[in-house]
Motif scaffolding. Structure first.
Motif, PDB file in Angstrom:
ATOM      1  N   LYS A  20       0.838  -1.191   0.000  1.00 16.47           N
ATOM      2  CA  LYS A  20       0.000   0.000   0.000  1.00 16.47           C
ATOM      3  C   LYS A  20       0.876   1.244   0.000  1.00 16.47           C
ATOM      4  O   LYS A  20       1.978   1.247   0.521  1.00 16.47           O
ATOM      5  N   SER A  24      -2.579   5.695   1.562  1.00 15.45           N
ATOM      6  CA  SER A  24      -3.652   4.728   1.787  1.00 15.45           C
ATOM      7  C   SER A  24      -3.477   4.006   3.120  1.00 15.45           C
ATOM      8  O   SER A  24      -4.453   3.729   3.816  1.00 15.45           O
ATOM      9  N   SER A  25      -2.240   3.715   3.513  1.00 18.17           N
ATOM     10  CA  SER A  25      -2.041   3.070   4.816  1.00 18.17           C
ATOM     11  C   SER A  25      -2.334   4.048   5.954  1.00 18.17           C
ATOM     12  O   SER A  25      -2.879   3.650   6.991  1.00 18.17           O
ATOM     13  N   GLU A  28      -6.156   4.316   6.195  1.00 17.04           N
ATOM     14  CA  GLU A  28      -6.698   3.105   6.806  1.00 17.04           C
ATOM     15  C   GLU A  28      -6.448   3.094   8.312  1.00 17.04           C
ATOM     16  O   GLU A  28      -7.305   2.674   9.090  1.00 17.04           O
TER      17      GLU A  28
END
Length: 64
Positions: A20, A24-25, A28
């Protein structure tokens, strides 16, 4: 009694692992339910600091 045999799947032929991206990490992590209390606390602190450093914070001063 002999130990149970565990068969582990090898990732050699099953395809490439896609990592990722940083954003995006991070997204999340921030939206995960286990971190919601900390995210809300940091957001409330930021709103408080922004309010007190703005001109609206002067309404809290006693009249002179």
């Amino acid at each position: 009694m002999p130990p149970k045999r565990v068969i582990a799947e090898r990732g050699y032929g099953s395809g490439k692992r896609i990592e990722k991206s940083y954003f995006s990490s991070t997204y999340e992590t921030l939206t995960s339910p286990e971190n919601s209390a900390m995210v809300k606390a940091i957001a409330a602190f930021g709103v408080g600091v922004a309010f007190l450093s703005s001109s609206f914070g002067e309404f809290l001063l006693p009249p002179q």
